[in-house]
Write an enzyme that holds these catalytic residues in place. Structure first.
Site, short mmCIF file in Angstrom:
data_model
loop_
_atom_site.label_atom_id
_atom_site.label_comp_id
_atom_site.label_asym_id
_atom_site.label_seq_id
_atom_site.Cartn_x
_atom_site.Cartn_y
_atom_site.Cartn_z
N LYS A 63 0.82 -1.22 0.00
CA LYS A 63 0.00 0.00 0.00
C LYS A 63 0.84 1.26 0.00
O LYS A 63 0.46 2.27 -0.58
CB LYS A 63 -0.95 0.00 1.21
CG LYS A 63 -2.05 -1.02 1.08
CD LYS A 63 -3.26 -0.66 1.91
CE LYS A 63 -4.41 -1.60 1.58
NZ LYS A 63 -5.54 -1.49 2.47
N LYS A 73 -4.69 -9.47 -6.73
CA LYS A 73 -5.97 -9.82 -6.08
C LYS A 73 -7.04 -8.80 -6.46
O LYS A 73 -6.73 -7.63 -6.74
CB LYS A 73 -5.78 -9.95 -4.57
CG LYS A 73 -5.89 -8.71 -3.80
CD LYS A 73 -5.86 -8.92 -2.29
CE LYS A 73 -5.86 -7.50 -1.70
NZ LYS A 73 -5.90 -7.37 -0.30
N LYS A 98 -10.65 -3.28 -3.88
CA LYS A 98 -11.51 -2.09 -3.94
C LYS A 98 -10.80 -0.93 -4.62
O LYS A 98 -11.42 -0.06 -5.20
CB LYS A 98 -11.87 -1.62 -2.53
CG LYS A 98 -12.63 -2.62 -1.67
CD LYS A 98 -13.03 -1.95 -0.35
CE LYS A 98 -13.52 -2.95 0.67
NZ LYS A 98 -12.60 -3.16 1.79
P1 TYM Z 1 -10.73 -5.52 3.67
O1 TYM Z 1 -11.73 -4.44 3.90
O2 TYM Z 1 -9.64 -5.28 2.69
O3 TYM Z 1 -11.47 -6.84 3.20
C1 TYM Z 1 -12.55 -7.39 3.96
C2 TYM Z 1 -12.49 -8.91 3.89
O4 TYM Z 1 -12.51 -9.33 2.52
C3 TYM Z 1 -11.40 -10.21 2.27
N1 TYM Z 1 -10.94 -9.98 0.90
C4 TYM Z 1 -10.79 -10.95 -0.02
N2 TYM Z 1 -11.02 -12.27 0.04
C5 TYM Z 1 -10.78 -12.99 -1.09
N3 TYM Z 1 -10.33 -12.43 -2.26
C6 TYM Z 1 -10.10 -11.11 -2.35
N4 TYM Z 1 -9.68 -10.57 -3.49
C7 TYM Z 1 -10.32 -10.30 -1.19
N5 TYM Z 1 -10.19 -8.96 -0.93
C8 TYM Z 1 -10.57 -8.79 0.35
C9 TYM Z 1 -10.34 -9.80 3.29
O5 TYM Z 1 -9.44 -10.85 3.53
C10 TYM Z 1 -11.18 -9.47 4.50
O6 TYM Z 1 -11.48 -10.64 5.23
N6 TYM Z 1 -7.63 -5.45 7.56
C11 TYM Z 1 -8.93 -5.90 7.13
C12 TYM Z 1 -10.06 -5.35 7.95
C13 TYM Z 1 -9.94 -5.57 9.42
C14 TYM Z 1 -10.09 -6.81 10.10
C15 TYM Z 1 -9.93 -6.50 11.48
C16 TYM Z 1 -10.35 -8.11 9.67
C17 TYM Z 1 -9.69 -4.62 10.36
N7 TYM Z 1 -9.70 -5.18 11.60
C18 TYM Z 1 -10.01 -7.51 12.44
C19 TYM Z 1 -10.42 -9.11 10.65
C20 TYM Z 1 -10.26 -8.81 12.02
C21 TYM Z 1 -9.13 -5.43 5.69
O7 TYM Z 1 -8.52 -4.49 5.24
O8 TYM Z 1 -10.12 -6.02 5.06
#
Ligand code: TYM
Length: 347
Positions: A122, A205, A208
């Protein structure tokens, strides 16, 4: 790692997971996380969080952030999260997350954060210009989970490293203070689509923040757009193979087959048994139909819910109260353990 602290808080295990309100919720979020959150609700006490504090590690327009926060909440409800059964709230409404993150910043070693690949991706080349928040992102994530002493964390594959760090932080805190305050949470990475790839590049991957909207299927895309994006999805010119091993050198084909399997709730083998030997000209429309069948009811319900933003705000506020009722006493305990003087029982 010791196992003595891994048991659930009481009865069922407790789940925590989060999602950033940074716009463009997509199929990867749904298949890698959201649909698992829905299915786990019955077996676990579940806490799901719209992580707006994480979102601002990269600048967000204030009005857009409010809109995206409501959209994520609406999507989760539309996908089947029950707000009676599960706790759904936005992170900034429970200040214990930020407070515990600070405490964890004082336990976490620089070397641990330096290893985090998400920061490297990032921040890109201009690392000096990245926010301190982006660097410390994983300690806030650890705080999210450990604020609730969560035992299970359903996420996509990309969050695995952060989860391992969370375990290290929990263990470090427990060992420095000589008390088993935090359990070591278990990542739950399952299903056939733990890492959904971009439709334009099988090595990246689905995300967003990809500048190309054609790289992802958004949860709000209508049937025509889904069909158009799948039709345009990058592939090679060979027919689909009959054996799974033959997909290993064909990342774009592997991605589309994986998406089909996840949406159809079947194995990759089953998909190839049906489509092996057939070309993408035949496969893509079938995949598009399946994606529309699964996603459009969620998109429709999301749009309906978003007509009443006040109702969504009320759901999140109620969720924040329920979350605070769990996080507050935990922080009081942490204060005592650390040796902070003051209103520890009235935190
Ligand atoms: P975020 O917002 O990027 O994504 C949310 C969830 O979606 C999953 N994900 C994917 N799974 C499969 N293929 C993809 N291309 C893909 N893109 C996203 C992510 O693995 C996630 O489960 N850091 C985290 C948010 C967070 C969090 C937490 C998660 C903050 N605190 C505590 C678990 C526990 C994140 O940026 O997710």
């Amino acid at each position: 790692m010791g196992n003595s602290t891994e048991q659930a808080p009481a009865g069922k295990g407790r789940i925590f997971s989060g999602i950033q309100p940074t716009g463009n919720l997509h199929l990867g979020n749904y298949l890698g996380a959201i649909r698992n959150w829905v299915s786990l609700q019955n077996d676990f006490e579940s806490i799901y969080c719209v992580v707006d504090l994480h979102a601002i590690t990269v600048h967000q327009d204030p009005l857009q952030l409010q809109k995206s926060t409501r959209e994520v909440a609406a999507c989760l409800i539309a996908a089947g999260i029950s707000t009676d059964q599960s706790i759904l709230f936005n992170q900034s409404c429970v200040p214990q997350h930020a407070e515990l993150a600070w405490i964890f910043n004082c336990v976490t070693r620089l070397g641990w954060l330096n290893r985090m690949t998400q920061f490297k991706e990032k921040a890109g080349k201009n690392r000096e210009n990245a926010s301190v928040g982006l660097y410390a992102y994983p300690t806030l994530m650890a705080a999210d989970i450990l604020c609730y002493r969560a035992t299970h964390v359903p996420v996509g594959e990309d969050q695995k490293q952060h989860l391992e760090l969370t375990r290290d932080i929990a263990q470090a805190f427990n060992s420095i203070y000589g008390r088993d305050v935090f359990p070591l949470p278990n990542p739950q990475i399952f299903g056939t689509a733990t890492r959904v790839m971009s439709l334009r590049d099988g090595a990246a991957k689905m995300s967003k923040s990809d500048v190309s909207d054609n790289s992802r299927i958004n949860m709000t895309d209508d049937a025509d757009l889904i069909l158009q994006k799948i039709r345009k999805a990058k592939t090679d010119s060979d027919a689909l193979p009959s054996e799974v091993v033959a997909l290993s050198s064909r990342p774009e084909a592997a991605n589309l087959v994986g998406i089909y399997a996840a949406l159809a709730d079947c194995s990759t083998e089953n998909v190839l048994a049906e489509f092996g030997g057939r070309g993408f000209g035949e496969f893509k429309p079938m995949l598009a139909d399946l994606a529309v069948a699964r996603l459009s009811p969620i998109g429709d319900e999301m749009r309906r819910l978003l007509k009443n933003p006040g109702d969504i705000d009320a759901v999140l506020a109620k969720g924040a109260d329920r979350a605070t009722a769990i996080a507050r006493p935990l922080l009081a305990q942490v204060h005592d353990v650390i040796g902070f003087l003051g209103k520890s029982t009235d935190h």
